[in-house]
Design a protein around this motif. Sequence first.
Motif, PDB file in Angstrom:
ATOM      1  N   GLY A  25       0.818  -1.208   0.000  1.00 52.28           N
ATOM      2  CA  GLY A  25       0.000   0.000   0.000  1.00 52.28           C
ATOM      3  C   GLY A  25       0.842   1.245   0.000  1.00 52.28           C
ATOM      4  N   ASP A  26       0.182   2.398   0.111  1.00 52.66           N
ATOM      5  CA  ASP A  26       0.860   3.694   0.141  1.00 52.66           C
ATOM      6  C   ASP A  26       1.111   4.109   1.579  1.00 52.66           C
ATOM      7  N   TYR A  27       2.296   4.651   1.832  1.00 50.20           N
ATOM      8  CA  TYR A  27       2.708   5.060   3.175  1.00 50.20           C
ATOM      9  C   TYR A  27       3.400   6.411   3.128  1.00 50.20           C
ATOM     10  N   ASP A  28       3.240   7.191   4.208  1.00 46.47           N
ATOM     11  CA  ASP A  28       4.017   8.410   4.406  1.00 46.47           C
ATOM     12  C   ASP A  28       5.292   7.999   5.126  1.00 46.47           C
ATOM     13  N   LEU A  29       6.430   8.330   4.532  1.00 43.17           N
ATOM     14  CA  LEU A  29       7.723   7.903   5.057  1.00 43.17           C
ATOM     15  C   LEU A  29       8.641   9.094   5.277  1.00 43.17           C
ATOM     16  N   VAL A  48      19.081   3.753   1.779  1.00 37.62           N
ATOM     17  CA  VAL A  48      18.247   4.564   2.653  1.00 37.62           C
ATOM     18  C   VAL A  48      17.387   3.677   3.541  1.00 37.62           C
ATOM     19  N   LYS A  49      17.196   4.164   4.756  1.00 33.74           N
ATOM     20  CA  LYS A  49      16.277   3.537   5.699  1.00 33.74           C
ATOM     21  C   LYS A  49      15.190   4.564   5.964  1.00 33.74           C
ATOM     22  N   ALA A  50      13.940   4.179   5.680  1.00 35.42           N
ATOM     23  CA  ALA A  50      12.816   5.092   5.836  1.00 35.42           C
ATOM     24  C   ALA A  50      11.857   4.546   6.889  1.00 35.42           C
ATOM     25  N   GLN A  51      11.248   5.461   7.625  1.00 38.02           N
ATOM     26  CA  GLN A  51      10.331   5.086   8.696  1.00 38.02           C
ATOM     27  C   GLN A  51       8.919   5.547   8.375  1.00 38.02           C
ATOM     28  N   ALA A  58       2.949   2.977  12.001  1.00 43.09           N
ATOM     29  CA  ALA A  58       3.914   4.043  12.313  1.00 43.09           C
ATOM     30  C   ALA A  58       5.129   3.455  13.012  1.00 43.09           C
ATOM     31  N   LYS A  59       6.291   3.976  12.635  1.00 42.56           N
ATOM     32  CA  LYS A  59       7.608   3.630  13.168  1.00 42.56           C
ATOM     33  C   LYS A  59       8.214   2.366  12.562  1.00 42.56           C
ATOM     34  N   GLN A 104      23.537  13.797   3.530  1.00 42.14           N
ATOM     35  CA  GLN A 104      23.011  14.778   4.486  1.00 42.14           C
ATOM     36  C   GLN A 104      21.685  15.367   4.012  1.00 42.14           C
ATOM     37  N   ALA A 105      21.589  15.644   2.716  1.00 44.57           N
ATOM     38  CA  ALA A 105      20.367  16.233   2.174  1.00 44.57           C
ATOM     39  C   ALA A 105      19.195  15.246   2.211  1.00 44.57           C
ATOM     40  N   LEU A 106      19.478  13.956   2.117  1.00 40.63           N
ATOM     41  CA  LEU A 106      18.418  12.949   2.147  1.00 40.63           C
ATOM     42  C   LEU A 106      17.829  12.762   3.536  1.00 40.63           C
ATOM     43  N   LYS A 107      18.643  12.905   4.561  1.00 47.51           N
ATOM     44  CA  LYS A 107      18.184  12.642   5.929  1.00 47.51           C
ATOM     45  C   LYS A 107      17.043  13.584   6.311  1.00 47.51           C
ATOM     46  N   GLY A 108      15.977  13.000   6.806  1.00 49.30           N
ATOM     47  CA  GLY A 108      14.822  13.776   7.239  1.00 49.30           C
ATOM     48  C   GLY A 108      13.819  14.073   6.133  1.00 49.30           C
ATOM     49  N   ARG A 109      14.144  13.755   4.888  1.00 52.44           N
ATOM     50  CA  ARG A 109      13.217  14.009   3.775  1.00 52.44           C
ATOM     51  C   ARG A 109      11.965  13.166   3.945  1.00 52.44           C
ATOM     52  N   THR A 110      10.820  13.774   3.736  1.00 55.84           N
ATOM     53  CA  THR A 110       9.562  13.047   3.801  1.00 55.84           C
ATOM     54  C   THR A 110       9.025  12.834   2.398  1.00 55.84           C
TER      55      THR A 110
END
Length: 139
Positions: A25-29, A48-51, A58-59, A104-110
């Motif tokens: 399915g679709d998720y917000d990461l 990349v590791k996405a949460q 969630a998580k 660095q630019a990738l970290k925290g990207r949603t």
Amino acid sequence: MSTLNWGDLVKEAGDVGSYDPLPDGDYDLAIVEATAKVSQSGKTMFAVKAQVQTGAHAKRLVWDNLVVSTDNPTALGIFFRKMNALGLNRDFFATSPTNAQIEQALKGRTFRAQVGSRTWQGQKKNEIKSYYSAVASAP
């Protein structure tokens, strides 16, 4: 010695009771880690590791490798489409960033992603099938 509130810690940890793959399915990461590496074929890639950010899962974590395939225009286009969905567009890459700057630019990207599954070495695993730009939340 401090006493830990285990009940609160378990709630904070989220859905950790299972290592089963996420349902398709679709998720917000959000990207929590990004590391430049060299693939087995000798290509630059960003692991990349996405949460998962919302909902019942969630998580939970999902991993992907964003491979820079300079010898394949179609694969290279896919890499840049994924990066664009993550907010790293042509203007960003026009600055000739280093791998460390890209990490660095990738970290925290949603972003929003379609997560699917596949079988690898006899086990069902998640994979990110499509990347979409993050949906802006309403004010």
